[in-house]
Design an enzyme around this catalytic site. Structure first.
Site, PDB file in Angstrom:
ATOM      1  CG  HIS A   1       0.684  -6.245   3.801  1.00 28.04           C
ATOM      2  ND1 HIS A   1       0.212  -5.708   4.974  1.00 28.04           N
ATOM      3  CD2 HIS A   1       0.708  -7.588   3.984  1.00 28.04           C
ATOM      4  CE1 HIS A   1      -0.030  -6.688   5.841  1.00 28.04           C
ATOM      5  NE2 HIS A   1       0.252  -7.850   5.250  1.00 28.04           N
TER       6      HIS A   1
ATOM      7  CB  CYS B   1      -2.260  -2.821   7.656  1.00 29.94           C
ATOM      8  SG  CYS B   1      -0.643  -3.638   7.721  1.00 29.94           S
TER       9      CYS B   1
ATOM     10  CG  ASN C   1       2.986  -9.274  -8.871  1.00 31.29           C
ATOM     11  OD1 ASN C   1       3.471  -9.994  -9.735  1.00 31.29           O
ATOM     12  ND2 ASN C   1       1.705  -8.905  -8.887  1.00 31.29           N
TER      13      ASN C   1
ATOM     14  CG  HIS D   1       3.331  -4.052   6.781  1.00 30.62           C
ATOM     15  ND1 HIS D   1       2.356  -3.617   5.902  1.00 30.62           N
ATOM     16  CD2 HIS D   1       4.507  -3.608   6.297  1.00 30.62           C
ATOM     17  CE1 HIS D   1       2.942  -2.923   4.935  1.00 30.62           C
ATOM     18  NE2 HIS D   1       4.244  -2.900   5.157  1.00 30.62           N
TER      19      HIS D   1
ATOM     20  CG  HIS E   1      -0.332  -9.398  -2.035  1.00 32.97           C
ATOM     21  ND1 HIS E   1       0.409  -8.248  -1.860  1.00 32.97           N
ATOM     22  CD2 HIS E   1      -0.687  -9.403  -3.336  1.00 32.97           C
ATOM     23  CE1 HIS E   1       0.474  -7.590  -2.995  1.00 32.97           C
ATOM     24  NE2 HIS E   1      -0.171  -8.278  -3.926  1.00 32.97           N
TER      25      HIS E   1
ATOM     26  CG  ASP F   1      -7.501  -8.552  -6.637  1.00 34.96           C
ATOM     27  OD1 ASP F   1      -6.283  -8.689  -6.433  1.00 34.96           O
ATOM     28  OD2 ASP F   1      -7.991  -7.517  -7.153  1.00 34.96           O
TER      29      ASP F   1
ATOM     30  N   GLY G   1       5.375  -5.161 -10.986  1.00 34.56           N
ATOM     31  CA  GLY G   1       4.132  -4.385 -10.885  1.00 34.56           C
ATOM     32  C   GLY G   1       3.478  -4.482  -9.527  1.00 34.56           C
TER      33      GLY G   1
HETATM   34  P1  5GP Z   1      -0.014  -6.393  -6.528  1.00 37.71           P
HETATM   35  O1  5GP Z   1       0.053  -5.736  -7.849  1.00 37.71           O
HETATM   36  O2  5GP Z   1       0.474  -5.500  -5.402  1.00 37.71           O
HETATM   37  O3  5GP Z   1       0.604  -7.755  -6.521  1.00 37.71           O
HETATM   38  O4  5GP Z   1      -1.560  -6.668  -6.277  1.00 37.71           O
HETATM   39  C1  5GP Z   1      -2.375  -5.930  -5.452  1.00 37.71           C
HETATM   40  C2  5GP Z   1      -3.794  -6.428  -5.645  1.00 37.71           C
HETATM   41  O5  5GP Z   1      -4.598  -5.878  -4.626  1.00 37.71           O
HETATM   42  C3  5GP Z   1      -4.419  -6.018  -6.977  1.00 37.71           C
HETATM   43  O6  5GP Z   1      -4.802  -7.181  -7.694  1.00 37.71           O
HETATM   44  C4  5GP Z   1      -5.619  -5.168  -6.562  1.00 37.71           C
HETATM   45  O7  5GP Z   1      -6.746  -5.367  -7.383  1.00 37.71           O
HETATM   46  C5  5GP Z   1      -5.868  -5.591  -5.131  1.00 37.71           C
HETATM   47  N1  5GP Z   1      -6.444  -4.557  -4.300  1.00 37.71           N
HETATM   48  C6  5GP Z   1      -5.998  -3.270  -4.181  1.00 37.71           C
HETATM   49  N2  5GP Z   1      -6.755  -2.602  -3.293  1.00 37.71           N
HETATM   50  C7  5GP Z   1      -7.680  -3.472  -2.837  1.00 37.71           C
HETATM   51  C8  5GP Z   1      -8.747  -3.351  -1.880  1.00 37.71           C
HETATM   52  O8  5GP Z   1      -8.991  -2.305  -1.286  1.00 37.71           O
HETATM   53  N3  5GP Z   1      -9.500  -4.454  -1.671  1.00 37.71           N
HETATM   54  C9  5GP Z   1      -9.258  -5.635  -2.302  1.00 37.71           C
HETATM   55  N4  5GP Z   1     -10.079  -6.661  -2.004  1.00 37.71           N
HETATM   56  N5  5GP Z   1      -8.265  -5.784  -3.191  1.00 37.71           N
HETATM   57  C10 5GP Z   1      -7.489  -4.714  -3.463  1.00 37.71           C
HETATM   58 ZN    ZN Z   2       0.318  -3.775   5.672  1.00 30.67          ZN
END
Ligand code: 5GP
Ligand code: ZN
Length: 112
Positions: free
Chosen positions: A97, A6, A86, A45, A99, A29, A92
């Site tokens: 949020h 967000c 995920n 969200h 994605h 990422d 994990g």
């Molecule tokens: P999840 O494990 O929740 O599916 O993936 C979250 C992803 O968000 C991870 O691959 C992580 O590297 C990425 N991520 C976390 N914080 C940030 C951020 O502040 N900026 C960006 N660009 N990616 C982020």
């Molecule tokens: Zn959010």
């Protein structure tokens, strides 16, 4: 709300934005697991796909189909890519949020 995505959507935190419209945003990422690793994120969200409902079906379809456009833009539409979301702790999921990870640019190997 203390949600990092967000904050990116609201431009409180910087990101390398590849695509944006009224409903969604796509950005690189911060910790890529492959040469190309983009996150496709709805501006609304929603915690994860588990919290999405029929009322969100247009939005979910839009995000999934947007991967095609972004893959073409990044020139991986022919070489292939992986689209992953995920859901919850066993998967994990770190950011609560919804994605999708769009991953490619190299051979990815088996999914697990
Ligand atoms: P999840 O494990 O929740 O599916 O993936 C979250 C992803 O968000 C991870 O691959 C992580 O590297 C990425 N991520 C976390 N914080 C940030 C951020 O502040 N900026 C960006 N660009 N990616 C982020
Ligand atoms: Zn959010």
């Amino acid at each position: 709300m203390d949600c990092i995505f967000c904050k990116i959507i609201n431009k409180e935190i910087k990101a390398d934005i590849l695509y944006e419209d009224n409903d969604m945003i796509a950005f690189s990422d911060i910790n890529p697991i492959a040469k190309i690793h983009v996150l496709l994120v709805p501006k609304k969200h929603i915690t994860s796909l588990a919290q999405a409902t029929e009322a969100n079906s247009d939005l979910v379809a839009k995000l999934v189909l947007a991967s095609k456009k972004i893959a073409r833009k990044l020139n991986i539409d022919k070489s292939g890519y992986r689209l992953v979301t995920n859901v919850g702790s066993d998967a994990g999921q770190v950011v609560q949020h919804l994605h999708w990870h769009l991953i490619g640019g190299e051979s990815l190997g088996p999914i697990a």
